[in-house]
Design a protein around this motif. Structure first.
Motif, PDB file in Angstrom:
ATOM      1  N   ILE A 158       0.825  -1.209   0.000  1.00 39.14           N
ATOM      2  CA  ILE A 158       0.000   0.000   0.000  1.00 39.14           C
ATOM      3  C   ILE A 158       0.863   1.265   0.000  1.00 39.14           C
ATOM      4  O   ILE A 158       0.532   2.258  -0.641  1.00 39.14           O
ATOM      5  N   ARG A 166      -4.738   4.598  -4.006  1.00 42.41           N
ATOM      6  CA  ARG A 166      -5.298   4.108  -2.743  1.00 42.41           C
ATOM      7  C   ARG A 166      -6.779   4.488  -2.638  1.00 42.41           C
ATOM      8  O   ARG A 166      -7.601   3.717  -2.154  1.00 42.41           O
ATOM      9  N   GLY A 170      -9.585   1.718  -2.305  1.00 42.91           N
ATOM     10  CA  GLY A 170     -10.342   1.781  -1.056  1.00 42.91           C
ATOM     11  C   GLY A 170     -11.828   1.951  -1.292  1.00 42.91           C
ATOM     12  O   GLY A 170     -12.656   1.292  -0.644  1.00 42.91           O
ATOM     13  N   PHE A 199      -6.530   1.024   2.902  1.00 45.42           N
ATOM     14  CA  PHE A 199      -6.090   1.744   1.705  1.00 45.42           C
ATOM     15  C   PHE A 199      -6.339   3.245   1.807  1.00 45.42           C
ATOM     16  O   PHE A 199      -5.654   4.025   1.144  1.00 45.42           O
ATOM     17  N   SER A 203      -0.402   8.029   3.375  1.00 45.83           N
ATOM     18  CA  SER A 203       0.858   7.283   3.394  1.00 45.83           C
ATOM     19  C   SER A 203       1.786   7.834   4.472  1.00 45.83           C
ATOM     20  O   SER A 203       1.700   8.995   4.867  1.00 45.83           O
TER      21      SER A 203
END
Length: 372
Positions: A158, A166, A170, A199, A203
């Motif tokens: 991920i 993502r 998601g 997700f 990050s």
């Protein structure tokens, strides 16, 4: 590193138990199917109850079975028992184990090799159940699939995905969760929502594993947060369905942390607290939701129920205090007052009866005296 191999006469189940320290039941149908090769035209009863069967029509490449989380590319055709085609996909991409297909297929694909073509017979329970799948799959339909496992790729880390990637994955998992939720499959919906949240997290830019060199705008992070809030709200609804109220409350609090005036979340929090027996707090929460959205009937109905319960709770507490202090209940006090009133009335009646009797006797004496 020294390689470990299966000794002569040792089964795969023994090897897994002894060398890998992982307990397996070699008599379990699914375990047998997972540990054994499936020969061409051999029908394997995967669950041992006849509700999920797999027959190899064409052998694939040995040792290439996918693992949970792998990205699998499939070609499939699904037919009813009368031969009517109800599903046909030339190229279907799924993540194995994330219930992106019906349960029967999710289990069977895990036991296929790349290039394998198999017939998979799925009973209604592990297909579309009593609801079917409109417009062409009726209620309680068994489905016979012809499945080809065309390709398998490992799950992408991920942290290597961009925000847009993502977000796309998601939300796909969230929509899949909504599909299961609408079919009253709350446990499967929960599984999808939890995966969606994995997700939809931003990050970790400080991580050494983060291979994506991108500039993320505040607007993109805000959009990701909104998606995460929506998933958490849906997750709470699914957790409420299976009466996992503590977990549901935790999911709702994650919504209200970012959106304290989210009416849907406040309503669900009020219902959760109600189910947990925290009536006063539930009433306060719903009252706040009502002020934000006074037109929603469901909130008003829940408030009316809680108002009555709070009144009963208050009376119950009063009765307990009276009992602790040795005082009679309000109901008993009222009964005692009635008895006292009746006693007083009876006493008054007796006095007046006696007075009447004495008066009558005196009058009688006077009449006798003057008449003689």
């Amino acid at each position: 590193m020294e390689s470990v191999s299966i000794e002569p006469g040792e089964s795969q189940a023994d090897f897994i138990r002894n060398e890998l320290n992982f307990d397996v039941d070699p008599e379990d149908s699914m375990t047998k199917a997972a540990l054994s090769d499936h020969h061409k035209d051999e029908c394997i009863d995967l669950l041992g109850n006849g509700q999920l069967k797999k027959t190899v029509l064409k052998k694939g490449e040995n040792g290439t079975r996918p693992s949970r989380g792998d990205i699998c590319t499939l070609k499939l055709t699904g037919k009813l028992e009368n031969g009517t085609i109800v599903e046909e996909k030339e190229k279907l991409v799924i993540q194995l184990g994330d219930v992106e297909v019906i349960q029967g297929l999710d289990l069977a694909i895990a036991l296929m090799d790349i290039g394998e073509i198999a017939k998979v017979e799925v009973a209604s329970r592990f297909a579309y159940g009593s609801l079917g799948n409109k417009p062409n799959i009726p209620s309680d339909a068994n489905i016979i699939y012809t499945v080809e496992l065309k390709n398998v790729e490992p799950e992408t880390d991920i942290e290597t995905l961009s925000v847009s990637q993502r977000k796309e994955i998601g939300n796909k998992k969230r929509e899949n969760g909504n599909w299961w939720f609408n079919r009253d499959e709350a446990a499967l919906a929960i599984q999808c929502y939890r995966r969606a949240l994995e997700f939809l997290q931003p990050s970790n830019t400080n991580s050494s594993d983060n291979l994506v060199d991108e500039i993320v705008t505040d607007a993109e992070l805000q959009a990701l947060l909104i998606d995460r809030i929506n998933v958490s709200n849906n997750l709470a609804a699914a957790q409420m369905k299976i009466e996992a109220y503590d977990a549901a409350l935790k999911s709702i609090e994650s919504v209200l942390t970012h959106q304290p005036t989210n009416v849907k979340a406040l309503f669900r929090k009020g219902k959760i607290l109600h189910r947990k027996g925290e009536h006063t707090l539930a009433y306060t929460t719903l009252l706040y939701a009502s002020k934000l959205d006074p037109k929603t009937k469901a909130i008003q109905q829940e408030l009316a129920i809680l108002k009555e319960k709070n009144a009963k709770d208050a009376q119950h507490e009063k009765d307990l205090y009276r009992k602790m202090l040795g005082a009679p209940k309000a109901k008993n006090i009222a009964s005692n007052n009635v008895r006292k009133d009746n006693t007083k009335k009876n006493k008054n009646n007796l006095i007046w009866t006696l007075v009447g009797g004495v008066t009558a006797a005196a009058l009688g004496a006077l009449v006798y005296k003057f008449s003689s």
